[in-house]
Scaffold this active site. Structure first.
Site, PDB file in Angstrom:
ATOM      1  N   LYS A 110       0.854  -1.357   0.213  1.00  0.00           N
ATOM      2  CA  LYS A 110      -0.339   0.232  -0.198  1.00  0.00           C
ATOM      3  C   LYS A 110       0.868   1.527   0.085  1.00  0.00           C
ATOM      4  O   LYS A 110       0.552   1.869  -0.639  1.00  0.00           O
ATOM      5  CB  LYS A 110      -1.250   0.187   0.853  1.00  0.00           C
ATOM      6  N   LYS A 189      -9.311 -10.043 -15.902  1.00  0.00           N
ATOM      7  CA  LYS A 189      -9.327 -10.400 -14.225  1.00  0.00           C
ATOM      8  C   LYS A 189     -10.368  -9.604 -14.025  1.00  0.00           C
ATOM      9  O   LYS A 189     -10.524  -8.224 -13.905  1.00  0.00           O
ATOM     10  CB  LYS A 189      -8.453 -10.404 -13.643  1.00  0.00           C
ATOM     11  N   LYS A 192     -13.639  -4.072 -10.090  1.00  0.00           N
ATOM     12  CA  LYS A 192     -14.323  -3.014  -9.889  1.00  0.00           C
ATOM     13  C   LYS A 192     -13.630  -1.709 -10.077  1.00  0.00           C
ATOM     14  O   LYS A 192     -13.469  -0.485 -10.728  1.00  0.00           O
ATOM     15  CB  LYS A 192     -14.706  -2.233  -8.994  1.00  0.00           C
TER      16      LYS A 192
HETATM   17  P1  ADP Z   1     -12.268  -6.007  -6.893  1.00  0.00           P
HETATM   18  O1  ADP Z   1     -10.570  -6.389  -7.523  1.00  0.00           O
HETATM   19  O2  ADP Z   1     -13.409  -5.250  -7.619  1.00  0.00           O
HETATM   20  O3  ADP Z   1     -11.493  -4.936  -6.067  1.00  0.00           O
HETATM   21  P2  ADP Z   1     -11.759  -7.334  -4.168  1.00  0.00           P
HETATM   22  O4  ADP Z   1     -10.167  -7.385  -4.143  1.00  0.00           O
HETATM   23  O5  ADP Z   1     -12.835  -6.592  -3.254  1.00  0.00           O
HETATM   24  O6  ADP Z   1     -12.583  -7.427  -5.774  1.00  0.00           O
HETATM   25  O7  ADP Z   1     -12.315  -9.076  -4.237  1.00  0.00           O
HETATM   26  C1  ADP Z   1     -13.131  -9.609  -3.153  1.00  0.00           C
HETATM   27  C2  ADP Z   1     -13.492 -11.450  -3.211  1.00  0.00           C
HETATM   28  O8  ADP Z   1     -13.352 -11.393  -4.217  1.00  0.00           O
HETATM   29  C3  ADP Z   1     -11.665 -11.880  -3.349  1.00  0.00           C
HETATM   30  O9  ADP Z   1     -11.939 -12.591  -2.470  1.00  0.00           O
HETATM   31  C4  ADP Z   1     -11.721 -11.787  -4.558  1.00  0.00           C
HETATM   32  O10 ADP Z   1     -10.114 -13.136  -4.294  1.00  0.00           O
HETATM   33  C5  ADP Z   1     -13.072 -12.404  -5.206  1.00  0.00           C
HETATM   34  N1  ADP Z   1     -12.504 -11.615  -6.665  1.00  0.00           N
HETATM   35  C6  ADP Z   1     -12.190 -10.535  -6.605  1.00  0.00           C
HETATM   36  N2  ADP Z   1     -13.120 -10.609  -8.097  1.00  0.00           N
HETATM   37  C7  ADP Z   1     -12.773 -11.767  -8.382  1.00  0.00           C
HETATM   38  C8  ADP Z   1     -12.109 -12.555  -9.941  1.00  0.00           C
HETATM   39  N3  ADP Z   1     -12.200 -11.352 -10.875  1.00  0.00           N
HETATM   40  N4  ADP Z   1     -12.217 -13.753 -10.052  1.00  0.00           N
HETATM   41  C9  ADP Z   1     -12.444 -14.161  -8.808  1.00  0.00           C
HETATM   42  N5  ADP Z   1     -12.383 -14.246  -8.052  1.00  0.00           N
HETATM   43  C10 ADP Z   1     -12.237 -12.513  -7.671  1.00  0.00           C
END
Ligand code: ADP
Ligand code: TRP
Length: 319
Positions: A110, A189, A192
């Protein structure tokens, strides 16, 4: 087994979150004594304003309940409703060497990304240790990025136990079965942060529009379509069993349908999968008092365990 999961609420959920995080969590409550909380003290480390933090907390509560957290089986609460955790956090700080925190990857990442370091960000793992140790947690299911935090929790607990007796249960991390990375509408991937997500709870028309934006090759209608590297196929497969996947392959190869048809089909699959969750969500949004009651009940149960623990901890250290 007592299992604890913490949710960092950060806005709208998408299909990647659903398959990567929520479905596996909902599965856990079938076999284990599950404790799940919304980690709003942790979110404070990166929160920009009060309204957003509040809204994200409520959204997460409603969405998780709608997607299958069963309050009869699972203790579900908001972290700040059990403030004993902060008392334990301070006590554990005394058992946390600076070097341990300085080695934390997530903190270093971070800071490397330019997020300005403050004490809360630095001591984030100690609060996480307090979450875990306060409830005699045995298993903490985590993504790979969180393994180190559970290891630090063990280190802190061992240091405490060595000095003051066997007060804390040593937790184990459990890395969730590797879920394939769910692709977004551009094939990267789904995240958000990449503006490529398909959100879980959209209006039907908006969902179709989003599906229509999925990038696919430009084979003209009438020719067989490649399914192997197709994003629509990859996303649709998540909802299908093996037989249905084969049927979809046959449809791709037949040349009778174009990508537009499959985008419609994908939208139907998503819409169908979430129909029950949508109904529940509608219900909870119109009965927020029930959501608050569930969270209050969860907080009460977590707090009763926490208070017993804190009495033992304080007695042990002479507070
Ligand atoms: P983002 O990448 O949208 O910010 P987060 O990091 O908040 O998502 O992820 C929250 C949860 O969802 C985690 O456990 C993460 O492993 C899962 N996750 C997020 N994006 C994916 C993806 N594209 N494929 C599989 N699991 C995902
Ligand atoms: N740090 C975790 C995350 O970012 C959230 C969390 C906070 C947590 N406290 C916890 C997870 C305790 C498990 C146990 O995902």
């Amino acid at each position: 087994m007592r299992v604890l999961t913490g949710i960092q609420a950060s806005g709208k959920l998408h299909i990647g979150n659903y398959f990567g995080a929520m479905k596996p969590m909902v599965e856990l409550q079938k076999e284990h004594e599950l404790f799940t909380f919304i980690a709003n003290y942790h979110s404070l480390t990166t929160s920009k304003d009060a309204a957003t933090l509040k809204q994200y907390t409520i959204d997460a509560a409603v969405d998780y309940l709608s997607l299958g957290i069963d309050p009869q089986k699972t203790t579900f609460w908001v972290q700040s409703h059990v403030p004993e955790v902060l008392e334990l956090y301070w006590i554990l700080s005394k058992f946390t060497p600076m070097g341990l925190l300085e080695r934390a990857h997530s903190y270093k990442d971070k800071v490397a990304k330019g997020i300005s370091a403050n004490h809360a960000l630095f001591s984030y793992p100690v609060l996480m240790a307090a979450d875990i140790l306060m409830l005699d947690t045995q298993i903490v299911p985590v993504g790979k990025d969180q393994i180190q935090h559970v290891e630090m929790t063990r280190d802190i607990a061992i240091k405490f136990n060595n000095e003051y007796g066997d007060i804390f249960v040593l937790p184990e991390h459990q890395v969730q079965a590797e879920v394939a990375t769910i692709p977004g509408i551009d094939g990267q991937k789904m995240s958000k942060s990449y503006d490529n997500a398909i959100d879980l709870f959209m209006e039907e028309k908006a969902l179709q529009k989003r599906c229509n934006k999925i990038i696919s090759s430009s084979t003209p209608l009438g020719e067989p379509l490649e399914w192997e590297d197709d994003n629509i196929f990859a996303l649709a497969s998540l909802f299908l069993d093996n037989r249905e996947k084969l049927e979809l392959q046959v449809r791709y190869q037949s040349g009778k349908e174009g990508y537009g048809h499959f985008k419609k089909y994908l939208k139907e699959l998503i819409w169908e999968e979430l129909s029950e969750a949508r109904e529940k969500r509608e219900y909870y949004l119109n009965h927020m008092d029930e959501v608050n009651d569930i969270l209050a009940m969860g907080a009460k149960k977590a707090q009763s365990i926490a208070q017993v623990k804190m009495t033992k901890v304080k007695e042990a250290i002479g507070l």
